[in-house]
Write a protein that holds these residues in place. Structure first.
Motif: not given
Length: 216
Positions: A139-153
Protein backbone atom coordinates in the motif's frame (compact mmCIF):
# COMPACT_ATOMS: atom_id res chain seq x y z
CA UNK A 1 -20.80 -25.29 -9.30
CA UNK A 2 -21.86 -28.87 -10.04
CA UNK A 3 -19.77 -31.85 -8.97
CA UNK A 4 -18.93 -32.47 -12.63
CA UNK A 5 -17.68 -28.93 -13.08
CA UNK A 6 -15.66 -29.15 -9.88
CA UNK A 7 -13.92 -32.16 -11.35
CA UNK A 8 -13.39 -30.36 -14.66
CA UNK A 9 -12.00 -27.24 -13.00
CA UNK A 10 -9.89 -29.13 -10.50
CA UNK A 11 -7.10 -27.04 -9.04
CA UNK A 12 -4.61 -29.78 -9.95
CA UNK A 13 -5.30 -29.12 -13.63
CA UNK A 14 -4.40 -25.46 -13.47
CA UNK A 15 -1.92 -24.66 -16.21
CA UNK A 16 0.11 -22.43 -13.87
CA UNK A 17 0.06 -21.83 -10.10
CA UNK A 18 -2.38 -19.18 -8.97
CA UNK A 19 -1.20 -15.72 -8.01
CA UNK A 20 -3.00 -14.87 -4.78
CA UNK A 21 -3.69 -11.56 -3.06
CA UNK A 22 -2.23 -11.10 0.42
CA UNK A 23 -4.92 -10.79 3.13
CA UNK A 24 -5.03 -7.35 4.71
CA UNK A 25 -3.89 -5.51 1.59
CA UNK A 26 -6.04 -3.06 -0.34
CA UNK A 27 -5.77 -5.32 -3.39
CA UNK A 28 -7.17 -8.23 -1.34
CA UNK A 29 -10.13 -6.09 -0.21
CA UNK A 30 -10.81 -5.01 -3.81
CA UNK A 31 -10.62 -8.63 -4.93
CA UNK A 32 -13.20 -9.57 -2.27
CA UNK A 33 -15.42 -6.69 -3.39
CA UNK A 34 -15.23 -7.83 -7.02
CA UNK A 35 -15.98 -11.45 -6.06
CA UNK A 36 -18.89 -10.40 -3.85
CA UNK A 37 -20.48 -8.56 -6.78
CA UNK A 38 -20.19 -11.66 -8.94
CA UNK A 39 -21.45 -13.99 -6.22
CA UNK A 40 -24.44 -11.73 -5.59
CA UNK A 41 -25.51 -12.27 -9.18
CA UNK A 42 -24.98 -8.63 -10.09
CA UNK A 43 -25.25 -7.90 -13.81
CA UNK A 44 -21.76 -8.33 -15.29
CA UNK A 45 -21.87 -4.91 -16.95
CA UNK A 46 -22.39 -3.37 -13.51
CA UNK A 47 -19.95 -5.69 -11.74
CA UNK A 48 -16.99 -4.42 -13.81
CA UNK A 49 -17.60 -0.74 -13.11
CA UNK A 50 -15.04 1.05 -10.97
CA UNK A 51 -16.32 1.26 -7.37
CA UNK A 52 -16.74 4.78 -6.05
CA UNK A 53 -13.54 6.15 -4.56
CA UNK A 54 -11.29 3.34 -5.82
CA UNK A 55 -8.19 3.77 -7.96
CA UNK A 56 -8.45 2.56 -11.56
CA UNK A 57 -4.95 1.07 -11.55
CA UNK A 58 -5.78 -1.03 -8.49
CA UNK A 59 -9.07 -2.18 -10.04
CA UNK A 60 -7.35 -3.15 -13.30
CA UNK A 61 -4.51 -4.93 -11.45
CA UNK A 62 -6.98 -7.04 -9.45
CA UNK A 63 -8.83 -8.06 -12.61
CA UNK A 64 -5.70 -8.77 -14.64
CA UNK A 65 -4.54 -11.25 -11.99
CA UNK A 66 -8.02 -12.76 -11.64
CA UNK A 67 -8.46 -13.20 -15.40
CA UNK A 68 -4.99 -14.72 -15.65
CA UNK A 69 -5.92 -17.30 -13.01
CA UNK A 70 -9.29 -18.11 -14.58
CA UNK A 71 -8.15 -18.25 -18.22
CA UNK A 72 -5.19 -20.34 -17.11
CA UNK A 73 -7.64 -22.80 -15.64
CA UNK A 74 -9.78 -22.86 -18.78
CA UNK A 75 -6.80 -23.60 -21.02
CA UNK A 76 -5.57 -26.21 -18.54
CA UNK A 77 -8.80 -28.16 -18.95
CA UNK A 78 -8.39 -28.53 -22.72
CA UNK A 79 -4.58 -28.58 -22.91
CA UNK A 80 -4.44 -32.37 -23.35
CA UNK A 81 -6.28 -31.97 -26.68
CA UNK A 82 -4.19 -28.98 -27.80
CA UNK A 83 -1.02 -30.56 -29.16
CA UNK A 84 1.70 -29.73 -31.67
CA UNK A 85 -0.07 -32.12 -34.05
CA UNK A 86 -3.62 -30.80 -33.62
CA UNK A 87 -2.59 -27.15 -33.43
CA UNK A 88 0.72 -26.69 -35.33
CA UNK A 89 0.19 -22.91 -35.31
CA UNK A 90 -1.39 -20.64 -32.71
CA UNK A 91 -4.46 -19.53 -34.57
CA UNK A 92 -8.10 -18.54 -34.37
CA UNK A 93 -9.49 -20.13 -37.52
CA UNK A 94 -8.04 -19.71 -41.02
CA UNK A 95 -8.02 -15.88 -40.93
CA UNK A 96 -6.07 -15.27 -37.73
CA UNK A 97 -2.60 -16.46 -36.78
CA UNK A 98 -0.78 -15.26 -33.69
CA UNK A 99 3.01 -15.08 -33.66
CA UNK A 100 5.07 -14.89 -30.50
CA UNK A 101 7.51 -12.08 -29.77
CA UNK A 102 9.37 -11.22 -26.58
CA UNK A 103 12.48 -9.41 -25.39
CA UNK A 104 14.60 -12.56 -25.14
CA UNK A 105 14.61 -15.54 -27.49
CA UNK A 106 11.93 -14.48 -29.97
CA UNK A 107 12.85 -10.93 -30.93
CA UNK A 108 10.91 -11.17 -34.19
CA UNK A 109 7.30 -12.40 -34.48
CA UNK A 110 7.61 -16.19 -34.73
CA UNK A 111 5.04 -18.82 -35.72
CA UNK A 112 4.83 -21.51 -33.04
CA UNK A 113 2.59 -24.49 -32.23
CA UNK A 114 -0.27 -23.43 -29.96
CA UNK A 115 0.98 -25.33 -26.85
CA UNK A 116 4.39 -23.67 -27.09
CA UNK A 117 2.79 -20.25 -27.62
CA UNK A 118 0.52 -20.79 -24.60
CA UNK A 119 3.41 -21.87 -22.40
CA UNK A 120 5.47 -18.81 -23.34
CA UNK A 121 2.43 -16.57 -22.90
CA UNK A 122 1.60 -17.83 -19.40
CA UNK A 123 5.26 -17.66 -18.36
CA UNK A 124 5.51 -14.09 -19.63
CA UNK A 125 2.33 -12.96 -17.84
CA UNK A 126 3.44 -14.62 -14.63
CA UNK A 127 6.71 -12.68 -14.74
CA UNK A 128 4.83 -9.40 -15.26
CA UNK A 129 2.29 -9.83 -12.45
CA UNK A 130 4.95 -11.01 -9.99
CA UNK A 131 7.18 -8.03 -10.77
CA UNK A 132 6.79 -5.58 -7.87
CA UNK A 133 7.96 -2.74 -10.11
CA UNK A 134 4.94 -3.28 -12.39
CA UNK A 135 2.32 -4.74 -10.01
CA UNK A 136 3.25 -3.24 -6.61
CA UNK A 137 1.62 -5.04 -3.67
CA UNK A 138 2.57 -2.64 -0.87
CA UNK A 139 0.00 0.00 0.00
CA UNK A 140 1.32 3.42 -0.93
CA UNK A 141 3.74 2.17 -3.58
CA UNK A 142 2.71 3.93 -6.79
CA UNK A 143 2.11 2.12 -10.05
CA UNK A 144 4.66 2.87 -12.76
CA UNK A 145 3.64 5.07 -15.69
CA UNK A 146 3.93 2.00 -17.92
CA UNK A 147 1.43 -0.04 -15.86
CA UNK A 148 -1.64 0.46 -18.03
CA UNK A 149 0.34 -0.27 -21.20
CA UNK A 150 1.55 -3.59 -19.71
CA UNK A 151 -1.96 -4.43 -18.47
CA UNK A 152 -3.38 -3.83 -21.97
CA UNK A 153 -0.75 -6.10 -23.52
CA UNK A 154 -1.50 -8.88 -20.99
CA UNK A 155 -5.25 -8.64 -21.60
CA UNK A 156 -4.83 -8.58 -25.40
CA UNK A 157 -2.73 -11.73 -25.21
CA UNK A 158 -5.18 -13.43 -22.82
CA UNK A 159 -7.95 -12.67 -25.31
CA UNK A 160 -6.07 -14.81 -27.84
CA UNK A 161 -6.48 -17.79 -25.49
CA UNK A 162 -10.26 -17.32 -25.67
CA UNK A 163 -10.04 -17.08 -29.47
CA UNK A 164 -8.11 -20.34 -29.74
CA UNK A 165 -10.27 -22.21 -27.22
CA UNK A 166 -13.57 -21.09 -28.74
CA UNK A 167 -12.61 -21.70 -32.36
CA UNK A 168 -10.50 -24.86 -32.05
CA UNK A 169 -11.48 -26.58 -28.80
CA UNK A 170 -15.05 -25.65 -27.95
CA UNK A 171 -16.27 -29.18 -28.65
CA UNK A 172 -14.02 -30.31 -25.81
CA UNK A 173 -15.36 -27.57 -23.52
CA UNK A 174 -18.93 -28.61 -24.34
CA UNK A 175 -18.17 -32.31 -23.90
CA UNK A 176 -16.89 -31.57 -20.39
CA UNK A 177 -20.02 -29.61 -19.50
CA UNK A 178 -18.04 -26.41 -19.01
CA UNK A 179 -19.71 -24.27 -21.68
CA UNK A 180 -21.71 -22.05 -19.29
CA UNK A 181 -18.68 -21.49 -17.06
CA UNK A 182 -16.41 -20.50 -19.96
CA UNK A 183 -19.10 -18.27 -21.48
CA UNK A 184 -19.59 -16.43 -18.17
CA UNK A 185 -15.85 -15.92 -17.82
CA UNK A 186 -15.66 -14.60 -21.38
CA UNK A 187 -18.57 -12.19 -20.87
CA UNK A 188 -17.00 -10.88 -17.66
CA UNK A 189 -13.68 -10.40 -19.48
CA UNK A 190 -15.30 -8.72 -22.49
CA UNK A 191 -17.37 -6.29 -20.41
CA UNK A 192 -14.30 -5.38 -18.35
CA UNK A 193 -11.93 -4.69 -21.25
CA UNK A 194 -14.56 -2.71 -23.15
CA UNK A 195 -15.63 -0.71 -20.07
CA UNK A 196 -12.08 0.64 -19.74
CA UNK A 197 -11.01 0.47 -23.42
CA UNK A 198 -8.21 -1.97 -22.67
CA UNK A 199 -8.17 -3.91 -25.99
CA UNK A 200 -8.26 -2.47 -29.50
CA UNK A 201 -11.40 -3.33 -31.47
CA UNK A 202 -9.34 -4.99 -34.21
CA UNK A 203 -8.00 -7.49 -31.63
CA UNK A 204 -11.61 -8.38 -30.70
CA UNK A 205 -12.57 -9.05 -34.31
CA UNK A 206 -12.05 -12.87 -34.36
CA UNK A 207 -14.94 -13.41 -31.89
CA UNK A 208 -17.06 -10.45 -32.99
CA UNK A 209 -20.06 -12.48 -34.23
CA UNK A 210 -20.14 -14.73 -31.17
CA UNK A 211 -19.71 -11.74 -28.88
CA UNK A 212 -22.59 -9.84 -30.49
CA UNK A 213 -24.88 -12.79 -29.72
CA UNK A 214 -23.55 -13.42 -26.23
CA UNK A 215 -22.99 -9.88 -24.91
CA UNK A 216 -26.09 -7.90 -25.85
Amino acid sequence: MSLGLKQVFNKDRTFRPKRKFEPGTQRFELHKKAQASLNAGLDLRQAVQLPHGEDLNDWVAVHVVDFFNRINLIYGTISDSCTDQSCPVMSGGPKYEYRWQDEHKYKRPTALPAPKYMSLLMDWIEVQINNENIFPTNVGTPFPKSFMQVAKKILSRLFRVFVHVYIHHFDRVSHMGAEAHVNTCYKHFFYFVTEFHLIDNKELEPLREMTSRMCH
